[in-house]
Design an enzyme around this catalytic site. Sequence first.
Site, PDB file in Angstrom:
ATOM      1  N   THR A  95      10.636  14.159  -4.058  1.00 41.62           N
ATOM      2  CA  THR A  95       8.569  13.541  -4.111  1.00 41.62           C
ATOM      3  C   THR A  95       8.298  13.665  -5.433  1.00 41.62           C
ATOM      4  OG1 THR A  95       7.657  14.488  -2.946  1.00 41.62           O
ATOM      5  CG2 THR A  95       8.385  12.824  -1.589  1.00 41.62           C
ATOM      6  N   GLU A 130      10.993   9.160   1.273  1.00 38.20           N
ATOM      7  CA  GLU A 130      11.064  10.186   2.760  1.00 38.20           C
ATOM      8  C   GLU A 130      11.665   8.752   3.538  1.00 38.20           C
ATOM      9  OE1 GLU A 130       8.631  10.164   0.596  1.00 38.20           O
ATOM     10  OE2 GLU A 130       7.237  11.709   0.516  1.00 38.20           O
ATOM     11  N   LYS A 161     -13.535   4.054  -3.720  1.00 40.70           N
ATOM     12  CA  LYS A 161     -14.576   4.629  -2.722  1.00 40.70           C
ATOM     13  C   LYS A 161     -15.442   3.854  -3.105  1.00 40.70           C
ATOM     14  CE  LYS A 161     -11.327   7.377  -0.452  1.00 40.70           C
ATOM     15  NZ  LYS A 161     -11.141   7.592  -0.822  1.00 40.70           N
ATOM     16  N   TRP A 167     -13.679  -0.195  -0.037  1.00 41.85           N
ATOM     17  CA  TRP A 167     -12.871   0.332   0.050  1.00 41.85           C
ATOM     18  C   TRP A 167     -12.290  -0.711  -1.198  1.00 41.85           C
ATOM     19  CZ3 TRP A 167      -8.605   2.505   3.496  1.00 41.85           C
ATOM     20  CH2 TRP A 167      -9.127   3.493   4.235  1.00 41.85           C
TER      21      TRP A 167
HETATM   22  P1  ADP Z   1       6.406   8.666  -5.394  1.00 47.72           P
HETATM   23  O1  ADP Z   1       7.646   9.960  -6.163  1.00 47.72           O
HETATM   24  O2  ADP Z   1       6.958   8.615  -7.086  1.00 47.72           O
HETATM   25  O3  ADP Z   1       6.371   9.438  -4.636  1.00 47.72           O
HETATM   26  P2  ADP Z   1       8.470   7.092  -4.258  1.00 47.72           P
HETATM   27  O4  ADP Z   1       9.144   5.287  -4.631  1.00 47.72           O
HETATM   28  O5  ADP Z   1       8.935   8.014  -3.082  1.00 47.72           O
HETATM   29  O6  ADP Z   1       8.125   8.023  -5.388  1.00 47.72           O
HETATM   30  O7  ADP Z   1       6.867   5.891  -3.545  1.00 47.72           O
HETATM   31  C1  ADP Z   1       6.319   5.827  -3.097  1.00 47.72           C
HETATM   32  C2  ADP Z   1       5.344   4.933  -2.937  1.00 47.72           C
HETATM   33  O8  ADP Z   1       4.953   3.379  -4.009  1.00 47.72           O
HETATM   34  C3  ADP Z   1       4.971   3.990  -1.773  1.00 47.72           C
HETATM   35  O9  ADP Z   1       4.228   5.328  -1.335  1.00 47.72           O
HETATM   36  C4  ADP Z   1       4.090   3.368  -2.016  1.00 47.72           C
HETATM   37  O10 ADP Z   1       2.896   3.933  -2.777  1.00 47.72           O
HETATM   38  C5  ADP Z   1       4.816   2.749  -3.904  1.00 47.72           C
HETATM   39  N1  ADP Z   1       5.263   1.593  -3.029  1.00 47.72           N
HETATM   40  C6  ADP Z   1       6.805   1.554  -3.634  1.00 47.72           C
HETATM   41  N2  ADP Z   1       6.995  -0.005  -3.106  1.00 47.72           N
HETATM   42  C7  ADP Z   1       5.811  -0.327  -3.156  1.00 47.72           C
HETATM   43  C8  ADP Z   1       5.196  -2.251  -3.507  1.00 47.72           C
HETATM   44  N3  ADP Z   1       6.291  -2.826  -3.175  1.00 47.72           N
HETATM   45  N4  ADP Z   1       3.941  -2.390  -3.044  1.00 47.72           N
HETATM   46  C9  ADP Z   1       3.258  -1.159  -3.291  1.00 47.72           C
HETATM   47  N5  ADP Z   1       3.361  -0.362  -3.759  1.00 47.72           N
HETATM   48  C10 ADP Z   1       4.324   0.228  -3.084  1.00 47.72           C
END
Ligand code: ADP
Length: 546
Positions: A185, A327, A436, A441
């Site tokens: 990640t 994940e 917040k 929110w």
């Molecule tokens: P990082 O390593 O930056 O966390 P990831 O690709 O695993 O990379 O990130 C996942 C996160 O990206 C999700 O938990 C969410 O917050 C955001 N995300 C992914 N797709 C979307 C979407 N279609 N709309 C809004 N947020 C998104």
Amino acid sequence: MIQGSMQHWPLLVGTILDHAERQHGTQEVVSRSVEGPIHRTTYAEIARRARQCAAALARLGVRPGDRVATLAWNTHRHVEAWYGAAHIGAIYHTVNPRLFESQIAFIVNDAQDRVILADLSFVPLLERLQDSCLRGRTIILLTSAGHMPDSPLDLLCYEDLIAAEADDLPRLMLPEDAPCGLCYTSGTTGDPKGVLYSHRSNVLQALITHGPDVMALSAMSVVLPIVPMFHANAWSLAFSAPMVGAKLVLPGNRLDAESICDLMRKEGVTMAFGVPSVWIDAIPRLRAEGRGTLERLLVGGAAVPRAMVEDFAAIGITMAQGWGMTEMSPLGTTTAPKPAMAGLSPREQIDQRLKAGAPFYGVETRIVGADGEVLPCDDVHTGALQVRGPCVVAEYWRGAGGVVLDAEGWFDTGDIAAIDRFGYVRIADRAKDVIKSGGEWISSIDLECAAASHPAIREAAAIAIAHPRWGERPLLVAVRAAGASLSEAELIAWLGGRVAKWWLPDRVIFVADLPHTATGKLDKRALRQQYGADCPPTAEDNRQHC
Ligand code: ADP
């Protein structure tokens, strides 16, 4: 207990390339090489070379379970490296070169990579990393002898190595739960954590996501993965495209709008896959030049603004949104149409496509409140989004972060979401980014998307700033579109018609560019560091919470 009497055929990623070699052997794989020219090959050739790569790795001492890092753009050689490592039971480990160097060093040391296969363009980076993480590791440059650079590093040449090997090394038979790929990640909070995909989870994700409601891939598709192979398992495309024999077009290290649009036109791309930020500059070109052969996009990784959905509809391109995370292998939901949504008005249909979509088979979703209670799917309640399924992580690499599942196997995504009656998930925010204000929110994502839908705004980020009365209030940091002029007051007035009054940002700061993370998302942490403390709200204290 009696057993089913069907053949035991472990789901190994190598079987995907075997199939592509047998059934789609002449299908093209086109890469914009890091050296410059367009390179053309086929699945049969990639399969053959992946076996040579496997033999070369084995000769270098790579054993089952060893980590083979790749520091590479999307090209045919990178695909060969993944399958080559998997062929001998080793683990491909994608290293994101956009991370801070200290994070890259942490990741390489944490993964204990044995070998690093790197593109030519990363030699300067490797030289800087030499002392922090490269000692004792074998470095192979993904290039041919003629391009090998002068370097103080001890570098091996990929093409020379594989040319010395036979192409018939049998694949190591493994159980399907054997480890296959490791992806970290991006570590926006704390150190990056590794997610170790199994052969089974990779094959299942490709099997599930290539279908019509997710990626709609077939042998007739021409697929452009703009999402790099070093980000979130490249949305599984290195597995799902060969699984169906789709033509694969790999953009190398040129991800600017001009290069992408040029490649799409020249190669007849029908489907492209990437995060929203890559489309910001491509949309004006597509509008001016027409969509060409491009039929369908899957956009995800961050929220998609309404203007983008409307732009693609106007250009005649079907845009689906996807949501997921490293994940989850990584996809979890897409905006596939459902018959129950047929009665929605055109505007409501677009509203649905602004959401993250519904989970497909193999992913279960739910939202829970602060006390762990499961919340209703009414599009009103928002809570922590949790997921479970066979392609969802069970624990991080080497146990980082401790236990990540609850007793029923649910994984907390860190996202705050609502779920509607169609099962569509609406991501309100990442838990750490939500603003917040006065106990309520404010969704930073909704505020950003509303602002980015103003024609004079190119991109916007909303962050919380401390406020003596309300706790936190939103600050909007925005980039104007080229040549546009728009004042703070005009933008706030425009937003007034689109979001609740108490959501309106207390301040708008216009900047030339916004910082992005290594995975293309708005870097809120950097923005909070820059603006959070020294940007107190102005006289908007009287804005009411309703
Ligand atoms: P990082 O390593 O930056 O966390 P990831 O690709 O695993 O990379 O990130 C996942 C996160 O990206 C999700 O938990 C969410 O917050 C955001 N995300 C992914 N797709 C979307 C979407 N279609 N709309 C809004 N947020 C998104």
